[in-house]
Design an enzyme around this catalytic site. Structure first.
Site, PDB file in Angstrom:
ATOM      1  N   LYS A  78      -4.967  -1.680  -5.723  1.00  0.00           N
ATOM      2  CA  LYS A  78      -5.626  -0.817  -4.731  1.00  0.00           C
ATOM      3  C   LYS A  78      -6.309   0.365  -5.418  1.00  0.00           C
ATOM      4  CE  LYS A  78      -2.227  -2.160  -1.253  1.00  0.00           C
ATOM      5  NZ  LYS A  78      -0.968  -1.819  -0.547  1.00  0.00           N
ATOM      6  N   GLN A 122       3.812   2.494   0.042  1.00  0.00           N
ATOM      7  CA  GLN A 122       3.916   1.059  -0.238  1.00  0.00           C
ATOM      8  C   GLN A 122       5.255   0.520   0.269  1.00  0.00           C
ATOM      9  OE1 GLN A 122       1.448  -0.873  -1.524  1.00  0.00           O
ATOM     10  NE2 GLN A 122       2.764  -2.663  -1.268  1.00  0.00           N
ATOM     11  N   ASP A 145      -3.077   2.311   6.305  1.00  0.00           N
ATOM     12  CA  ASP A 145      -2.423   1.002   6.487  1.00  0.00           C
ATOM     13  C   ASP A 145      -2.438   0.561   7.951  1.00  0.00           C
ATOM     14  OD1 ASP A 145      -1.656  -0.117   4.075  1.00  0.00           O
ATOM     15  OD2 ASP A 145       0.180   1.081   3.920  1.00  0.00           O
TER      16      ASP A 145
END
Ligand code: NAP
Length: 328
Positions: A78, A122, A145
């Site tokens: 990412k 994460q 997200d």
């Protein structure tokens, strides 16, 4: 119907003129790497336009708790993608012993920091930390997200918001390949809150609202769907999206000829021939490609699209914040 017909023509033409030998009943392989690269190119230009018009460079902060090698690799991918399109980014690494309070404190600081326009934690987080509490703590406007309950709620209500990157990436793949979804049967295998649930929402919801969803008739299968029923549902599907984490779960006999099979699963297994580890999905790729119309490979299918959509979300959240700041 038209979208599907055009897609089929393009697909046949590209196979015919690719210069490679092919069997006419082999599925077209959807190249997620290529499509994601195209999207990253567009995002790079979008970012340049944003900054050229006087806005700051968007900044994404990723937080990793603990030392999971898979998480490290995903976050590194990412961050590399951010660098490629020009988004500023940093990774904050916390030890596995971090308490929920300490993590919430860091998220609160990032939420307040005007320089930070996107925050992602994460997953998975260590077991002593409540994942839902953490997802809800990320400011809804910085939630790249799309896991905050408000963003999931907006998606469920056909409202504009941040859509989780993996299902959004699958939607973009289907659109890019001109796969007809309107009125078609789709099966989502898996019912996780971060991948399969938003996927099912995007597939079934009404295309005329802000989420521009896909109007399919959706069946969701999960752990308690008996294998025979799973096979029966899949055989009726025009589109199968599988996100489980079980190699070989979807076999050739479960797929209707011509169906589009999207494999979200990522499994690390030992290759019997070489003894080395390799990544595979949840679909028996070599078998299923003999009957499917379209199929995504693993790796190189959904994975790169997830990263591209995370960048898309990062740009979207930044734009909204810059706009809100100007208005206030
Ligand atoms: P998850 O939270 O573990 O969910 C797995 C789901 O599969 C659960 O809903 C589970 O049902 C269901 N399931 C288990 N066994 C089943 C069976 N035999 N038949 C049907 N359903 C079954 O995982 P996730 O986060 O959704 O991820 C799923 C897979 O996608 C994993 O391999 C993950 O690594 C991969 N992934 C890939 C990407 C990408 O970018 N390519 C992104 C995210 C995830 P229950 O709810 O009953 O437990």
């Amino acid at each position: 119907m038209l979208r599907r017909s055009l897609g089929s023509i393009v697909s046949l033409a590209s196979r015919k003129y690719s210069g490679k030998s092919f069997s006419s009943n082999m599925a077209q392989i959807i190249n997620g790497n290529e499509i994601a690269k195209e999207i990253r190119g567009q995002l790079k230009q979008e970012l340049k336009d944003l900054v050229d018009s006087g806005n700051p460079v968007p900044h994404l902060t990723a937080v990793i708790v603990g030392e999971d090698p898979a998480s490290e690799k995903y976050v590194q991918n990412k961050m590399n993608a951010c660098l490629e399109v020009g988004i500023s980014s940093e990774t904050k690494r916390l030890p596995a012993s971090t308490t929920q309070e300490e993590l919430l404190q860091l998220i609160a600081e990032l939420n307040k920091d005007q320089r930070v326009t996107g925050v992602l934690v994460q997953l998975p987080v260590p077991e002593h930390i409540n994942e839902r509490t953490i997802c809800n703590a990320v400011d809804v406007d910085k939630d790249v997200d799309g896991f905050n309950e408000l963003n999931i709620g907006r998606l469920a209500l056909d409202m504009d918001g941040i859509v989780p990157a993996t299902p959004l990436g699958v939607k973009r793949l289907l659109e890019h390949q001109n796969i007809e979804t309107h009125g078609r049967n789709a099966v989502v295998v898996g019912r996780s809150k971060n991948v399969s649930l938003p996927m099912a929402i995007l597939l079934h919801a009404d295309g005329k609202y802000a989420t521009k969803a896909l109007d399919a008739t959706v069946t969701i299968c999960h752990r308690y769907t008996p294998p025979k029923e799973l096979a029966r549902h899949c055989r009726q599907a025009d589109i199968i999206v599988v996100a489980v984490g079980k190699p070989g779960l979807i076999t050739k006999d479960m797929v209707k000829p011509g169906a589009c099979v999207i494999d979200v699963g990522i499994n690390r297994i030992k290759d019997e021939k070489t003894g080395k580890f390799k990544l595979v999905g949840d679909v028996d790729f070599e078998e299923v490609r003999q009957v499917a119309g379209h199929i995504t490979p693993v790796p190189g299918g959904v994975g790169p699209m997830t990263v591209a959509m995370l960048l898309h979300n990062t740009l979207k959240t930044a734009k909204k914040q810059f706009c809100d700041r100007q208005a206030s």
